[in-house]
Scaffold this motif. Structure first.
Motif, mmCIF file in Angstrom:
data_model
loop_
_atom_site.group_PDB
_atom_site.id
_atom_site.type_symbol
_atom_site.label_atom_id
_atom_site.label_comp_id
_atom_site.label_asym_id
_atom_site.label_seq_id
_atom_site.Cartn_x
_atom_site.Cartn_y
_atom_site.Cartn_z
ATOM 1 N N CYS A 167 38.570 43.956 42.133
ATOM 2 C CA CYS A 167 37.796 43.045 41.278
ATOM 3 C C CYS A 167 37.262 43.725 40.022
ATOM 4 O O CYS A 167 37.425 43.223 38.914
ATOM 5 C CB CYS A 167 36.626 42.460 42.071
ATOM 6 S SG CYS A 167 37.136 41.358 43.410
ATOM 7 N N LYS A 196 33.977 45.216 37.709
ATOM 8 C CA LYS A 196 32.766 44.501 37.284
ATOM 9 C C LYS A 196 33.037 43.327 36.355
ATOM 10 O O LYS A 196 32.257 42.383 36.286
ATOM 11 C CB LYS A 196 31.801 45.473 36.603
ATOM 12 C CG LYS A 196 32.363 46.166 35.378
ATOM 13 C CD LYS A 196 31.356 47.161 34.819
ATOM 14 C CE LYS A 196 31.902 47.876 33.589
ATOM 15 N NZ LYS A 196 30.934 48.857 33.044
ATOM 16 N N GLU A 197 34.178 43.341 35.629
ATOM 17 C CA GLU A 197 34.431 42.268 34.665
ATOM 18 C C GLU A 197 35.088 41.033 35.283
ATOM 19 O O GLU A 197 35.256 40.008 34.634
ATOM 20 C CB GLU A 197 35.313 42.783 33.513
ATOM 21 C CG GLU A 197 36.778 43.017 33.886
ATOM 22 C CD GLU A 197 37.046 44.400 34.441
ATOM 23 O OE1 GLU A 197 38.228 44.803 34.474
ATOM 24 O OE2 GLU A 197 36.077 45.072 34.852
ATOM 25 N N TRP A 198 35.469 41.118 36.561
ATOM 26 C CA TRP A 198 36.197 40.006 37.184
ATOM 27 C C TRP A 198 35.231 38.909 37.650
ATOM 28 O O TRP A 198 34.324 39.159 38.433
ATOM 29 C CB TRP A 198 37.012 40.509 38.370
ATOM 30 C CG TRP A 198 37.797 39.446 39.086
ATOM 31 C CD1 TRP A 198 37.541 38.914 40.307
ATOM 32 C CD2 TRP A 198 38.979 38.788 38.607
ATOM 33 N NE1 TRP A 198 38.483 37.980 40.647
ATOM 34 C CE2 TRP A 198 39.373 37.871 39.605
ATOM 35 C CE3 TRP A 198 39.730 38.874 37.436
ATOM 36 C CZ2 TRP A 198 40.503 37.057 39.473
ATOM 37 C CZ3 TRP A 198 40.856 38.059 37.304
ATOM 38 C CH2 TRP A 198 41.224 37.162 38.312
ATOM 39 N N ASN A 199 35.462 37.694 37.155
ATOM 40 C CA ASN A 199 34.627 36.551 37.538
ATOM 41 C C ASN A 199 35.395 35.491 38.322
ATOM 42 O O ASN A 199 34.849 34.435 38.647
ATOM 43 C CB ASN A 199 34.025 35.893 36.284
ATOM 44 C CG ASN A 199 33.075 36.822 35.548
ATOM 45 O OD1 ASN A 199 32.261 37.484 36.172
ATOM 46 N ND2 ASN A 199 33.196 36.877 34.227
ATOM 47 N N SER A 255 38.126 35.870 44.742
ATOM 48 C CA SER A 255 38.396 37.199 45.292
ATOM 49 C C SER A 255 38.649 37.133 46.796
ATOM 50 O O SER A 255 38.444 36.101 47.440
ATOM 51 C CB SER A 255 37.220 38.139 44.999
ATOM 52 O OG SER A 255 36.047 37.670 45.638
ATOM 53 N N ARG A 287 41.144 40.977 43.591
ATOM 54 C CA ARG A 287 41.319 39.753 42.829
ATOM 55 C C ARG A 287 42.264 38.783 43.547
ATOM 56 O O ARG A 287 43.198 39.197 44.236
ATOM 57 C CB ARG A 287 41.868 40.068 41.433
ATOM 58 C CG ARG A 287 40.970 41.005 40.652
ATOM 59 C CD ARG A 287 41.486 41.254 39.247
ATOM 60 N NE ARG A 287 40.628 42.207 38.540
ATOM 61 C CZ ARG A 287 40.726 42.486 37.246
ATOM 62 N NH1 ARG A 287 41.663 41.893 36.509
ATOM 63 N NH2 ARG A 287 39.902 43.357 36.689
#
Length: 288
Positions: free
Chosen positions: A127, A129-132, A135, A148
């Motif tokens: 993931c 830190k930038e993955w929104n 998951s 992800r």
């Protein structure tokens, strides 16, 4: 007194009959349970034997985010499904198609790994830190790490390319020749893509075994005969006097090939980096 004796005698008869009846019931149950156990065992053995007898290919293990056992056909099927996506990404982002496919094969277990099946994650991308987006958790370097999740495999392929092009630590890779898959494989490990010390050799081995560099050549408009270390593949196994690579056919063994091409079994294993005598249909064997 006589009545008391008769009463005791009758009571003994009743107890004796009850005991015999229970014994017969228990014996019957044991026979049933024994029959069930034997029956289940036979079914299991039959299924296993059937699978073994129908298997014509040697299995190999692919281990990255998932460890799975796959066949030569499994990998070829995966390549057929995603080679065009890999070539397109090479054109758009400058990453060799051979590297993209080899990473996809290794990380996803040729499409059979858990992350691939449940999350369409073909490259084991975590993931960060930038993955929104969505998951899934999976045990990797640590327990229950965040990975992800994608709606479609093509999104995973695109994200893999964006992942490499958007991080400065991979910048040196894009200074390499687009056909230098060995340099890319080593560079990925050096830049910290994977913690496995054997990661480069695994990628290189997959690329060479399945001739994935031909897709690099197609993108780079190298239309001449595909070569591997200046060795030409003779697909029909003809003209064996000048043959440098041989494609395994049904019934071939290392022993039969050693007699046919005047090489020892040990020489063939050494040339091809084989750890055992296993061969699979369609496998390409070096003869020089």
């Amino acid at each position: 007194m006589i009545k008391k004796i008769i009463y005791i005698f009758i009571l003994l008869i009743i107890v004796s009959c009850g005991s015999s009846r229970n014994k017969r019931i228990n014996q019957t149950k044991n026979r049933i349970n024994s029959t069930k156990t034997i029956s289940n065992k036979k079914v299991t053995v039959t299924i296993n034997d059937t699978k073994d007898s129908n298997s014509t290919e040697t299995k190999e293990d692919l281990e990255a985010t998932s460890k799975v056992s796959v066949t030569y056909s499994n990998v070829n099927s995966y390549i057929d499904s995603f080679k065009d996506v890999a070539k397109l990404n090479m054109k758009q982002y400058g990453i060799p198609a051979s590297i993209i496919l080899a990473q996809g094969i290794l990380e996803s277990g040729a499409g059979n790994g858990r992350l691939c099946k449940e999350a369409n994650n073909h490259f084991g991308i975590k993931c960060h830190k930038e993955w929104n987006g969505p998951s899934i958790t999976h045990d990797d370097d640590a327990a229950q790490e965040c990975f992800r999740k994608y709606e479609d495999p093509s999104e995973s392929y695109r994200d893999h390319s964006l992942f490499l092009t958007s991080r400065s630590r991979y910048n040196k890779l894009f200074e390499l020749d687009k056909g230098d898959f060995k340099g890319w494989a080593k560079g990925l490990k050096a830049a910290g893509y994977a913690t496995d010390p054997k990661y480069p050799s695994k990628l290189i081995g997959i690329i060479e075994r399945y001739q994935l560099n031909k897709y690099d050549n197609e993108v780079l408009n190298k239309t001449e005969d595909i070569k591997s270390d200046s060795v030409v593949i003779n697909e029909n196994n003809t003209n064996t006097n000048n043959l440098s690579l041989y494609i395994i056919q049904k019934g071939d063994t290392l022993y039969s090939l050693s007699k046919r091409f005047n090489l020892s079994v040990e020489e063939l294993k050494k040339i091809n980096g084989l750890k055992d005598n296993s061969l699979s249909l369609g496998q390409k064997i070096r003869l020089k």
